[in-house]
Design an enzyme around this catalytic site. Structure first.
Site, PDB file in Angstrom:
ATOM      1  N   HIS A  61       0.826  -1.212   0.000  1.00 33.00           N
ATOM      2  CA  HIS A  61       0.000   0.000   0.000  1.00 33.00           C
ATOM      3  C   HIS A  61       0.860   1.262   0.000  1.00 33.00           C
ATOM      4  O   HIS A  61       1.905   1.325   0.654  1.00 33.00           O
ATOM      5  CB  HIS A  61      -1.019  -0.010   1.142  1.00 33.00           C
ATOM      6  N   ASP A 168       5.911   1.636   6.743  1.00 35.83           N
ATOM      7  CA  ASP A 168       4.636   0.945   6.549  1.00 35.83           C
ATOM      8  C   ASP A 168       3.792   1.826   5.635  1.00 35.83           C
ATOM      9  O   ASP A 168       3.131   2.730   6.111  1.00 35.83           O
ATOM     10  CB  ASP A 168       3.968   0.706   7.897  1.00 35.83           C
ATOM     11  N   GLU A 196      -5.185   1.723   2.512  1.00 27.04           N
ATOM     12  CA  GLU A 196      -5.118   0.514   3.335  1.00 27.04           C
ATOM     13  C   GLU A 196      -5.308   0.850   4.800  1.00 27.04           C
ATOM     14  O   GLU A 196      -5.942   0.135   5.559  1.00 27.04           O
ATOM     15  CB  GLU A 196      -3.768  -0.177   3.117  1.00 27.04           C
ATOM     16  N   GLU A 197      -4.735   1.970   5.203  1.00 29.89           N
ATOM     17  CA  GLU A 197      -4.727   2.329   6.631  1.00 29.89           C
ATOM     18  C   GLU A 197      -6.094   2.775   7.151  1.00 29.89           C
ATOM     19  O   GLU A 197      -6.270   2.958   8.338  1.00 29.89           O
ATOM     20  CB  GLU A 197      -3.703   3.456   6.885  1.00 29.89           C
ATOM     21  N   HIS A 306       3.574   3.480  12.475  1.00 31.42           N
ATOM     22  CA  HIS A 306       2.395   4.304  12.820  1.00 31.42           C
ATOM     23  C   HIS A 306       2.781   5.448  13.763  1.00 31.42           C
ATOM     24  O   HIS A 306       1.994   5.832  14.632  1.00 31.42           O
ATOM     25  CB  HIS A 306       1.275   3.455  13.428  1.00 31.42           C
TER      26      HIS A 306
END
Lengths: 336, 305
Positions: A61, A168, A196-197, A306
């Site tokens: 992603h 990420d 995606e998140e 994150h």
């Protein structure tokens, strides 16, 4: 790793992944037989569509967790919301960039001698970003509601150690960009997905379009080797190779391909480790709700995902690419 | 009720993500009933019967709760991660895919669980463990482990024996129920669906009771039973002599939640279980037979009223 640096430095909060997509398209589009961008922003590149055998889809992603402007208050401070899963403890006093113009700002934090409730956790809804404006009208010249906000963190490397925002999943995006240069013995679609998140949105659409038989998700995942001491024994560990998912909250990985990965890694001297079960979810979870396919998730262990900055090891990225290259010609046989 | 067939299912090893043994039993028995069987890439078993056309689809899951080994400490104690719904399984014996035995221990809230291997050791991190299977019965009831996970599939498989397949039918035995019914939608992919019934078990708790007949789940977390089907079914069961009881469980997840969010109307038909979610659950044989009769009649294209 120049491409990884560019990918990590590019802003790409969920829903605003254009810059990341453009870098990838420009960099590796020439290796694909066809290139397509769907309405949501997923980037598809296909190779060997004429080949027989199960259809393999890679997915990584392009979006990252970040923030979004909600409104500007009377004093010119910016109220914001989180986009994706962010711990408010990671936000205070961090530098950010706002909107298309990348206006610099800092998330407000009272100096310790002024804050009588210093130990109290401030929820994101009560935080503000300070861009140095003295009024609402002045601040509104630099940002508007809905503008995405990214962490102002630039890629750095020291030997094997990499430090950046958005591993990420720019780590996955980078690995796919390397893998598309390879030859495959089956039809392959590489999809750099979006959103995606915020609920695995792009992956679902991508799977519905491609309808693959096997989906290999490449990720940057949270490493667990972080103090305090009680947690140190917990995997995944940075430096111990690709992280292989058995089961997360969205999907159970295909047992046969998982075994192929671990056996191939052992034979080739590639370190590997399992991900702790039932943590997180990936686009594979969205895809299996569209079509029956064999899902696999391979990830690079990164500390502090994150958050505004994460750490990763170059060797884990290289070993993850090595592992995929080592199994790619055996996938057809395992699936047939 | 074929107790041996139910026992075979309850004794099979099948935690979420490792349903192959259960799927093999299910596929074999569905084939023996004359159904056309396919196992998809997720391990779902899809059994088709009757002519082509919009099908009545009946769904049942195959996986069961258990644990996964997260790591082994220096004393050789295995630290376990309970799979979803696994934290209620408490202390006792566990078993892995290779039939190695473990002693499972647990703290009071079930969140921290550990195991000690009694046998050859363990396969490593990622080893799945489930409660050591047990199966006993009386003339009226069955007492077994994994009953809540295998009873719905057993009902479908036994019903399949008595269906004339004059109406298009699909039985979907899906994987990953405990990870938000991960396999369910893929199992239905490509089917021409007229209506969906999902078979589940529910905990006996005052409003519904074991031994009191088939349960209709009117409300689960994200689904509401279609009222016309419910009324239809009520009239229908009266003709069959099958008792009906109704449950409202807005706090419970059901497969119908997943289906209704995907635009597939569905109705949950269930059996009330005593000791639901514990190591040894209890089901009444009469409830099994009632639900089986209902499935047989519905599968044959019968409509209520």
């Amino acid at each position: 790793m120049e491409l990884l640096k560019r990918l990590c430095d590019a802003p790409g909060v969920s829903g605003y992944e254009d810059e990341v997509r453009e870098i990838i398209q420009k960099e590796v589009g020439i290796f694909a037989d066809s290139v397509y961008v769907d309405h949501l922003g997923n980037l598809f590149m296909t190779k060997g569509a004429e080949k027989k055998g199960p259809h393999l889809m890679f997915a990584a992603h392009t979006d990252e967790v970040g923030l979004m402007v909600k409104r500007v208050d009377e004093g010119g401070f910016i109220r914001f919301m989180a986009v994706g899963g962010i711990d408010p403890r990671a936000l205070m006093a961090k530098r950010v960039r706002i909107g298309k113009d990348k206006t610099p700002g800092v998330i407000c934090a009272k100096p310790v001698h002024l804050d009588k409730e210093e130990k109290k956790l401030i929820p994101i809804k009560d935080m503000r970003i300070d861009i140095g404006a003295s009024s609402r009208s002045q601040a509104e010249r630099y940002c508007e509601p809905g503008a995405p906000i990214v962490f102002d963190t630039m890629f750095e490397s020291r030997g094997d150690i990499l430090q950046a925002k958005a591993f990420d999943d720019r780590a996955g995006c980078y690995m796919m960009a390397e893998l598309i240069k390879e030859d495959f013995n089956l039809p392959v679609t590489f999809v750099w997905t979006v959103q995606e998140e915020v609920g695995l949105r792009g992956g679902r659409l991508a799977a519905a379009r491609v309808r693959p038989d096997l989906m290999m998700v490449l990720e940057g995942t949270g490493a667990g080797d972080i103090p305090p001491a009680a947690d140190v024994a917990r995997n995944p560990f940075m430096g111990k190779g690709p992280v292989i998912t058995i089961l997360d909250w969205s999907v159970s990985a295909n047992q046969d391909i998982t075994e192929l990965l671990t056996e191939t890694a052992d034979k080739g001297g590639i370190p590997w480790q399992y991900k702790r079960p039932l943590i997180g979810g990936t686009d594979a979870g969205a895809a299996v709700r569209v079509k029956a396919l064999a899902p696999v998730v391979l990830a690079v262990p990164c500390r502090y995902i994150h958050s505004p900055v994460a750490l990763a090891y170059r060797k884990d990225i290289i070993n993850t690419i090595r592992l995929v290259k080592s199994v790619k010609d055996q996938l057809r046989e395992v699936l047939s | 009720m074929n107790l041996e067939a139910l026992k075979e299912l309850c004794m099979a090893f099948g935690p979420t993500g490792r349903e192959k043994s259960v799927a093999a039993i299910v596929a074999k028995r569905a084939k023996e009933s004359g159904m056309q069987v396919e196992v998809d890439a997720l391990g779902n078993v899809i059994a088709l019967g009757g002519p082509e056309g919009p099908r009545y689809v009946f769904c049942a899951h195959m996986d069961q709760p258990g644990w996964m080994v997260e790591h082994m400490d220096q004393k050789g104690i295995l630290h376990l991660k309970p799979l979803p719904a696994g934290n209620k399984l408490g202390q006792g014996w566990g078993i892995d895919e290779n039939t190695d035995i473990y002693r499972i221990s647990s703290n009071d809230d079930g969140k921290k669980q550990e195991a000690e291997s009694l046998g050859k050791g363990y396969a490593g991190m990622g080893t799945y463990i489930v409660p050591k299977p047990e199966f006993e019965y009386s003339s009226e009831a069955v007492f077994a482990s994994a009953l809540s996970d295998r009873l719905p599939a057993a009902v479908l498989l036994e019903a399949a024996n008595g269906i004339d397949f004059s109406h298009p039918v699909a039985f979907c035995f899906y994987t990953g129920r405990y990870i938000k019914a991960a396999g369910l939608l893929a199992a239905l992919d490509g089917l021409d669906i007229e209506r969906c019934y999902t078979l589940e078990v529910l905990k006996s708790s005052g409003d519904i009771n074991a031994g009191m007949g088939t349960v209709i789940l009117l409300r689960s977390r994200q689904s509401i039973a279609p009222h016309s089907w419910e009324r239809e079914l009520a009239g229908f069961t009266e003709n069959l002599g099958v008792k009906l009881q109704k449950a409202v469980r807005p706090e419970n997840f059901s497969a119908a939640d997943v289906l209704s969010r995907s635009g597939l109307p569905s109705l949950v038909l269930g059996i009330a279980l005593d000791y639901n979610g514990t190591r040894i659950e209890k089901a009444c044989i009469s409830d099994f037979d009632d639900l089986k009769e209902l499935v047989k009649t519905l599968s044959s294209g019968g409509k209520a009223g």
